[in-house]
Design an enzyme around this catalytic site. Sequence first.
Site, PDB file in Angstrom:
ATOM      1  N   ASP A 185       0.018  12.986 -23.449  1.00 43.19           N
ATOM      2  CA  ASP A 185      -0.057  13.878 -24.609  1.00 43.19           C
ATOM      3  C   ASP A 185      -0.784  13.165 -26.046  1.00 43.19           C
ATOM      4  OD1 ASP A 185       1.415  15.770 -23.468  1.00 43.19           O
ATOM      5  OD2 ASP A 185       3.419  14.833 -23.789  1.00 43.19           O
ATOM      6  N   LYS A 215      -5.665  14.386 -25.525  1.00 40.71           N
ATOM      7  CA  LYS A 215      -6.870  14.379 -24.571  1.00 40.71           C
ATOM      8  C   LYS A 215      -7.459  15.725 -24.367  1.00 40.71           C
ATOM      9  CE  LYS A 215      -4.232  13.368 -21.183  1.00 40.71           C
ATOM     10  NZ  LYS A 215      -3.006  13.146 -21.942  1.00 40.71           N
ATOM     11  N   GLY A 275      -0.553  19.477 -19.613  1.00 40.06           N
ATOM     12  CA  GLY A 275      -0.341  20.400 -21.036  1.00 40.06           C
ATOM     13  C   GLY A 275      -1.328  19.960 -21.975  1.00 40.06           C
ATOM     14  N   HIS A 276      -2.499  20.491 -22.020  1.00 35.31           N
ATOM     15  CA  HIS A 276      -3.711  19.981 -22.871  1.00 35.31           C
ATOM     16  C   HIS A 276      -3.925  21.049 -23.745  1.00 35.31           C
ATOM     17  CE1 HIS A 276      -5.451  16.998 -19.777  1.00 35.31           C
ATOM     18  NE2 HIS A 276      -4.023  16.861 -20.000  1.00 35.31           N
ATOM     19  N   GLN A 308      -2.209  13.008 -18.050  1.00 34.29           N
ATOM     20  CA  GLN A 308      -1.107  12.266 -18.074  1.00 34.29           C
ATOM     21  C   GLN A 308      -1.678  11.054 -18.876  1.00 34.29           C
ATOM     22  OE1 GLN A 308      -1.186  13.537 -14.505  1.00 34.29           O
ATOM     23  NE2 GLN A 308      -0.168  14.947 -15.772  1.00 34.29           N
TER      24      GLN A 308
END
Length: 423
Positions: free
Chosen positions: A13, A16, A40-41, A224
């Site tokens: 988080d 990225k 979750g991007h 990650q």
Amino acid sequence: MAVNLLLGLQWGDEGKGKIVDVLTKNYDIIARFQGGPNAGHTLIFDGNKHVLHTIPSGIFHENTQNVVGNGVVIDPVIFKKELENLDNYNVNYTNKLLISRKAHLILPTHRLLDAASETSKGKAKIGSTLKGIGPTYMDKTGRNGMRVGDLELDNWKEKYDALTAKHIKMLDFFDVQIDYNLKELEAEFCEGIDKLKTLQFIDSEEFLNNAIQGNKTILAEGAQGSLLDIDFGTYPYVTSSNTTAAGACTGLGIAPNKIGDVFGIFKAYTTRVGSGPFPTELFDADGETMGRVGHEFGATTGRPRRCGWLDLVALKYAIQVNGVTQLMMMKADVLSGFGTIKVCTSYNYKGEEISHLPYNIEQENVSVNYTEFKGWKADLTKMTSEAELPKNLMDYIAFIEKETGVPVKIVSVGPDRKQTILR
Ligand code: GDP
Ligand code: IMO
Ligand code: MG
């Protein structure tokens, strides 16, 4: 032509997705190399927020192809939802989203096994995202898994049934109650498969190496963070893939001598979601402020993220393991208003002061030493050039550059694509 890598240096988080989106205009291809819908991007532009889980963060750009590499694990159910979100925004992805035949599939029962494993661990649980990541990678390395390429075979349903039956037996081994309706789960899975099959399946290692030969520019997108790496992270509180630079080689089929720059993304402070050690974690008002101002809630699970000061010991470790050539500092704006900014520069470990990451970094094994910096008051979120940034922030950045020996090339001052200062 070299392949550049972009990866997280902390516990995920870091931002990225935002930076991949910012950099995509420079690349012909964006390729995800590991992880799955545990990621979750978040991308924010034109007043809209998008959270991508499996789809590479270059998907909103017209002329860039996006590859889901062999190292990724795909849940067709979640993938279908991601595609539907793209449909809502009229993103035409059919010709620019390519899926590796060698990527493994997350079955509904992988998710059940993840839940059973976590429940049975009780207090010692990993705090997984419950997306079935661990069990799917276990089937991959155990040589039992189902791959995207299997869907092109007539007998894929037989393979699926055999693996599912095995998983159901395995669920019995866990002494916990997991409620599920297999019929419903399967129906949803099959719908996901149908949608997935509308996309192009490719031999992605062949595709990417041909692209390299053809002088195409490629950015590999990590998921990650380095401290969640299965080998180098805070094991066992990690994910089940190699999140570090080497994972891009195995997750895409690209040779190490094809790697060029390695972009390391880090927050100006630190967060972690899920269980596991976190030496600079704060339990006071400062930690609460970081969480509130930084909106620190998981993009995948909504869980509050634990917050703390920047840990340079851990950051240097991640830089070393990844061979980072450029740093990108995120969420500098969140630190505005703190009177004092702290950075962990060494640990106390077994009666000694050390500046490397030891085997055990649980609170009972290490305590941290901080170097302090004067904070700044200015709101950074409207700033567009380095010249506007407060001197105290520039001192903080200069210290990080000196300690790590790596230049900070981007300072991010807000979640929007435009709130990005290039140096
Ligand atoms: P990723 O998983 O590394 O892509 O990061 P996430 O999207 O899970 O989490 C990063 C969060 O911080 C998201 O909510 C972003 O919108 C937000 N974000 C990214 N960069 C910045 C920044 O510079 N400032 C602020 N305030 N928020 C940011
Ligand atoms: P992005 O790509 C933050 C964490 C989980 C848990 C551990 C194992 O958005 O940075 P898993 O579901 O992988 O078995 O969970 O890893 N985790 C993440 N934390 N960001 C992520 O991805 C994460 N993906 C997994 O919270 O502690
Ligand atoms: Mg995330």
